[in-house]
Write a protein that holds these residues in place. Structure first.
Motif, PDB file in Angstrom:
ATOM      1  N   LEU A 296     -41.559  -7.574 -56.726  1.00 43.30           N
ATOM      2  CA  LEU A 296     -40.619  -7.191 -55.672  1.00 43.30           C
ATOM      3  C   LEU A 296     -40.836  -5.744 -55.254  1.00 43.30           C
ATOM      4  CD1 LEU A 296     -38.178  -7.638 -53.862  1.00 43.30           C
ATOM      5  CD2 LEU A 296     -36.712  -7.127 -55.828  1.00 43.30           C
ATOM      6  N   ASP A 297     -41.060  -4.857 -56.207  1.00 41.24           N
ATOM      7  CA  ASP A 297     -41.317  -3.455 -55.869  1.00 41.24           C
ATOM      8  C   ASP A 297     -42.590  -3.318 -55.034  1.00 41.24           C
ATOM      9  OD1 ASP A 297     -39.067  -2.772 -57.292  1.00 41.24           O
ATOM     10  OD2 ASP A 297     -40.160  -2.353 -59.151  1.00 41.24           O
ATOM     11  N   GLU A 298     -43.623  -4.078 -55.379  1.00 41.30           N
ATOM     12  CA  GLU A 298     -44.869  -4.010 -54.613  1.00 41.30           C
ATOM     13  C   GLU A 298     -44.682  -4.552 -53.202  1.00 41.30           C
ATOM     14  OE1 GLU A 298     -48.550  -5.115 -56.483  1.00 41.30           O
ATOM     15  OE2 GLU A 298     -47.620  -5.158 -58.460  1.00 41.30           O
ATOM     16  N   TRP A 299     -43.896  -5.614 -53.063  1.00 41.64           N
ATOM     17  CA  TRP A 299     -43.646  -6.173 -51.735  1.00 41.64           C
ATOM     18  C   TRP A 299     -42.843  -5.203 -50.883  1.00 41.64           C
ATOM     19  CZ3 TRP A 299     -46.058  -9.641 -49.132  1.00 41.64           C
ATOM     20  CH2 TRP A 299     -46.690 -10.712 -49.755  1.00 41.64           C
ATOM     21  N   LYS A 300     -41.869  -4.528 -51.465  1.00 38.20           N
ATOM     22  CA  LYS A 300     -41.099  -3.548 -50.704  1.00 38.20           C
ATOM     23  C   LYS A 300     -41.983  -2.382 -50.265  1.00 38.20           C
ATOM     24  CE  LYS A 300     -36.501  -4.408 -52.625  1.00 38.20           C
ATOM     25  NZ  LYS A 300     -35.366  -3.834 -53.409  1.00 38.20           N
ATOM     26  N   THR A 301     -42.888  -1.961 -51.143  1.00 38.73           N
ATOM     27  CA  THR A 301     -43.801  -0.876 -50.781  1.00 38.73           C
ATOM     28  C   THR A 301     -44.722  -1.301 -49.644  1.00 38.73           C
ATOM     29  OG1 THR A 301     -43.765  -0.050 -53.058  1.00 38.73           O
ATOM     30  CG2 THR A 301     -45.572   0.679 -51.659  1.00 38.73           C
ATOM     31  N   LEU A 302     -45.249  -2.516 -49.714  1.00 31.04           N
ATOM     32  CA  LEU A 302     -46.125  -3.005 -48.648  1.00 31.04           C
ATOM     33  C   LEU A 302     -45.365  -3.155 -47.335  1.00 31.04           C
ATOM     34  CD1 LEU A 302     -48.841  -4.107 -47.707  1.00 31.04           C
ATOM     35  CD2 LEU A 302     -48.120  -6.379 -48.492  1.00 31.04           C
ATOM     36  N   ARG A 303     -44.134  -3.628 -47.397  1.00 30.47           N
ATOM     37  CA  ARG A 303     -43.343  -3.751 -46.171  1.00 30.47           C
ATOM     38  C   ARG A 303     -43.147  -2.388 -45.513  1.00 30.47           C
ATOM     39  NH1 ARG A 303     -36.984  -5.740 -45.630  1.00 30.47           N
ATOM     40  NH2 ARG A 303     -36.818  -5.305 -43.389  1.00 30.47           N
ATOM     41  N   SER A 304     -42.818  -1.387 -46.312  1.00 31.26           N
ATOM     42  CA  SER A 304     -42.633  -0.044 -45.762  1.00 31.26           C
ATOM     43  C   SER A 304     -43.919   0.470 -45.131  1.00 31.26           C
ATOM     44  CB  SER A 304     -42.157   0.904 -46.863  1.00 31.26           C
ATOM     45  OG  SER A 304     -40.913   0.487 -47.394  1.00 31.26           O
ATOM     46  N   ALA A 305     -45.059   0.207 -45.793  1.00 30.13           N
ATOM     47  CA  ALA A 305     -46.339   0.673 -45.261  1.00 30.13           C
ATOM     48  C   ALA A 305     -46.673  -0.022 -43.944  1.00 30.13           C
ATOM     49  CB  ALA A 305     -47.445   0.436 -46.278  1.00 30.13           C
ATOM     50  N   CYS A 306     -46.430  -1.328 -43.849  1.00 29.51           N
ATOM     51  CA  CYS A 306     -46.732  -2.068 -42.615  1.00 29.51           C
ATOM     52  C   CYS A 306     -45.830  -1.624 -41.474  1.00 29.51           C
ATOM     53  CB  CYS A 306     -46.584  -3.563 -42.862  1.00 29.51           C
ATOM     54  SG  CYS A 306     -47.794  -4.259 -44.005  1.00 29.51           S
ATOM     55  N   GLU A 307     -44.543  -1.473 -41.763  1.00 29.35           N
ATOM     56  CA  GLU A 307     -43.624  -1.043 -40.714  1.00 29.35           C
ATOM     57  C   GLU A 307     -43.892   0.392 -40.293  1.00 29.35           C
ATOM     58  OE1 GLU A 307     -39.802  -1.816 -42.376  1.00 29.35           O
ATOM     59  OE2 GLU A 307     -39.806  -3.939 -41.784  1.00 29.35           O
ATOM     60  N   GLU A 308     -44.300   1.243 -41.236  1.00 30.14           N
ATOM     61  CA  GLU A 308     -44.638   2.628 -40.887  1.00 30.14           C
ATOM     62  C   GLU A 308     -45.877   2.673 -40.017  1.00 30.14           C
ATOM     63  OE1 GLU A 308     -44.190   6.815 -40.970  1.00 30.14           O
ATOM     64  OE2 GLU A 308     -42.843   5.155 -41.472  1.00 30.14           O
ATOM     65  N   ALA A 309     -46.867   1.803 -40.333  1.00 31.57           N
ATOM     66  CA  ALA A 309     -48.078   1.772 -39.503  1.00 31.57           C
ATOM     67  C   ALA A 309     -47.757   1.308 -38.091  1.00 31.57           C
ATOM     68  CB  ALA A 309     -49.109   0.841 -40.142  1.00 31.57           C
TER      69      ALA A 309
ATOM     70  N   ARG B 298     -41.795 -10.083 -47.653  1.00 35.21           N
ATOM     71  CA  ARG B 298     -43.067 -10.693 -47.225  1.00 35.21           C
ATOM     72  C   ARG B 298     -43.060 -11.020 -45.740  1.00 35.21           C
ATOM     73  NH1 ARG B 298     -44.080 -15.764 -46.312  1.00 35.21           N
ATOM     74  NH2 ARG B 298     -42.228 -16.487 -47.435  1.00 35.21           N
ATOM     75  N   ARG B 299     -41.987 -11.617 -45.273  1.00 38.77           N
ATOM     76  CA  ARG B 299     -41.906 -11.974 -43.852  1.00 38.77           C
ATOM     77  C   ARG B 299     -41.897 -10.732 -42.966  1.00 38.77           C
ATOM     78  NH1 ARG B 299     -37.293 -16.798 -44.021  1.00 38.77           N
ATOM     79  NH2 ARG B 299     -38.636 -18.403 -44.971  1.00 38.77           N
ATOM     80  N   ALA B 300     -41.201  -9.680 -43.417  1.00 39.17           N
ATOM     81  CA  ALA B 300     -41.175  -8.444 -42.629  1.00 39.17           C
ATOM     82  C   ALA B 300     -42.560  -7.814 -42.567  1.00 39.17           C
ATOM     83  CB  ALA B 300     -40.166  -7.471 -43.232  1.00 39.17           C
ATOM     84  N   ALA B 301     -43.293  -7.820 -43.683  1.00 40.55           N
ATOM     85  CA  ALA B 301     -44.646  -7.252 -43.683  1.00 40.55           C
ATOM     86  C   ALA B 301     -45.579  -8.067 -42.791  1.00 40.55           C
ATOM     87  CB  ALA B 301     -45.183  -7.206 -45.114  1.00 40.55           C
ATOM     88  N   GLN B 302     -45.481  -9.391 -42.871  1.00 47.95           N
ATOM     89  CA  GLN B 302     -46.328 -10.231 -42.016  1.00 47.95           C
ATOM     90  C   GLN B 302     -45.987 -10.065 -40.544  1.00 47.95           C
ATOM     91  OE1 GLN B 302     -45.434 -14.006 -43.899  1.00 47.95           O
ATOM     92  NE2 GLN B 302     -47.366 -14.011 -45.042  1.00 47.95           N
ATOM     93  N   GLU B 303     -44.713  -9.900 -40.224  1.00 47.41           N
ATOM     94  CA  GLU B 303     -44.311  -9.697 -38.835  1.00 47.41           C
ATOM     95  C   GLU B 303     -44.827  -8.368 -38.307  1.00 47.41           C
ATOM     96  OE1 GLU B 303     -42.805 -10.274 -35.129  1.00 47.41           O
ATOM     97  OE2 GLU B 303     -43.011 -11.721 -36.778  1.00 47.41           O
ATOM     98  N   ALA B 304     -44.759  -7.321 -39.143  1.00 52.37           N
ATOM     99  CA  ALA B 304     -45.260  -6.009 -38.714  1.00 52.37           C
ATOM    100  C   ALA B 304     -46.770  -6.052 -38.475  1.00 52.37           C
ATOM    101  CB  ALA B 304     -44.915  -4.950 -39.757  1.00 52.37           C
ATOM    102  N   LEU B 305     -47.508  -6.717 -39.370  1.00 52.04           N
ATOM    103  CA  LEU B 305     -48.952  -6.838 -39.171  1.00 52.04           C
ATOM    104  C   LEU B 305     -49.270  -7.696 -37.953  1.00 52.04           C
ATOM    105  CD1 LEU B 305     -50.331  -7.247 -42.814  1.00 52.04           C
ATOM    106  CD2 LEU B 305     -50.553  -5.288 -41.290  1.00 52.04           C
ATOM    107  N   GLY B 306     -48.478  -8.732 -37.716  1.00 49.11           N
ATOM    108  CA  GLY B 306     -48.691  -9.553 -36.533  1.00 49.11           C
ATOM    109  C   GLY B 306     -48.457  -8.774 -35.263  1.00 49.11           C
ATOM    110  N   SER B 307     -47.436  -7.948 -35.232  1.00 50.23           N
ATOM    111  CA  SER B 307     -47.178  -7.108 -34.057  1.00 50.23           C
ATOM    112  C   SER B 307     -48.299  -6.101 -33.852  1.00 50.23           C
ATOM    113  CB  SER B 307     -45.834  -6.394 -34.222  1.00 50.23           C
ATOM    114  OG  SER B 307     -44.776  -7.329 -34.330  1.00 50.23           O
ATOM    115  N   LEU B 308     -48.827  -5.548 -34.942  1.00 50.34           N
ATOM    116  CA  LEU B 308     -49.959  -4.619 -34.826  1.00 50.34           C
ATOM    117  C   LEU B 308     -51.171  -5.298 -34.215  1.00 50.34           C
ATOM    118  CD1 LEU B 308     -49.924  -2.487 -38.116  1.00 50.34           C
ATOM    119  CD2 LEU B 308     -49.783  -1.635 -35.773  1.00 50.34           C
ATOM    120  N   SER B 309     -51.471  -6.511 -34.671  1.00 46.43           N
ATOM    121  CA  SER B 309     -52.646  -7.221 -34.169  1.00 46.43           C
ATOM    122  C   SER B 309     -52.497  -7.605 -32.705  1.00 46.43           C
ATOM    123  CB  SER B 309     -52.908  -8.466 -35.020  1.00 46.43           C
ATOM    124  OG  SER B 309     -51.824  -9.375 -34.902  1.00 46.43           O
TER     125      SER B 309
END
Length: 272
Positions: A212-225, A166-177
């Protein structure tokens, strides 16, 4: 016939099952041993405060007699004073303990609980509750406690990994913004909010493996974006400013003064 509050109990299948449990031949159970088994049973079955308190008081009444069954006969009034529960709460606790196959009621002819004594005044039998199942199932309590501990550890690891993702996904989205404010990230943000709403709290006992699987998938998608937003090294060509030839000497652009310094250097004969 008006029966006492401790009698007239409805027959339950759990009581018949628990009645089949027995101690080893010649086994005398100390109160300390019975108390330890009762504590493990309460933890393994996750008993509420009412049944847990009543079970503890029943165990405290065991007199360590050399009997085949662990019989106790405290009255409801005694248990009310000891536990602070109402008489209705005491009866409800009895039903829970019987259904969990922890105690077996042994009814008397008049529905009361009392000890049976011989001519010498020695207690030889009693009508009340049989605590034999609590001690006879002590191996089961130990196994359950181990399984519960393993489940708690697995659940903790799962929620730790969810927090990291969750923190990794939020950090990736924050960097994008911050770095690419014009980039459309609404889909990722909607997925993030949906997962936040559906993820259970740590205080619950839910095993959130699917989350957990959904969070890992979202993290990968955010970091890939975020990775692709920086062209990922594939959508544009890196600039190479080194146009010189590697065959040329590194001192090609030395100033003339450097040559003069080299020409006045003394030979090795002048070295001490």
């Amino acid at each position: 016939m008006q029966l006492a509050s401790s009698g007239g109990r409805r027959l339950r299948h759990a009581a018949l099952v628990a009645r089949e449990l027995a101690l080893e031949d010649g086994r005398t159970v100390a109160r300390k041993e019975l108390s330890a088994a009762a504590r493990d049973a309460a933890k393994a079955l996750e008993l509420r405060n009412g049944p847990r308190s009543v079970l503890s008081e029943l165990v405290a009444c065991w007199g360590e007699q050399e009997w085949e069954r662990l019989l106790v006969w405290p009255s409801n009034d005694y248990l009310v004073n000891r536990t602070g529960l109402s008489e209705r709460g005491i009866r409800k606790a009895f039903r829970v303990l019987i259904d969990q196959q922890l105690i077996v009621p042994k009814e008397s002819p008049n529905g009361k609980r009392y000890a049976v004594k011989d001519l010498a005044g020695e207690v030889v039998d009693a009508f009340g509750f049989d605590l034999t199942p609590v001690y006879a199932r002590r191996g089961e309590w130990a196994e359950r406690l181990i399984e519960q501990k393993q489940a708690r550890e697995a659940r903790k690891r799962t929620f730790d990994e969810i927090t990291i993702a969750r923190r990794a996904a939020q950090e990736a989205l924050g960097s994008l913004s911050r770095e690419y404010p014009d980039l459309d990230r609404s889909d990722l943000e909607n997925r993030l909010q949906g997962l936040l709403a559906r993820t259970p709290l740590r205080s619950t006992k839910v095993m959130a493996v699917d989350m957990l699987d959904e969070w890992k998938t979202l993290r990968s998608a955010c970091e890939e974006a975020y990775y692709k937003a920086g062209y990922a090294g594939t959508q544009c060509r890196h600039t190479n400013n080194n146009n010189g030839s590697p065959s040329e000497p590194c001192n090609k652009s030395f100033p003339k003064k450097a040559e003069a310094v080299r020409s006045i250097e003394q030979t090795s004969e002048h070295l001490s």
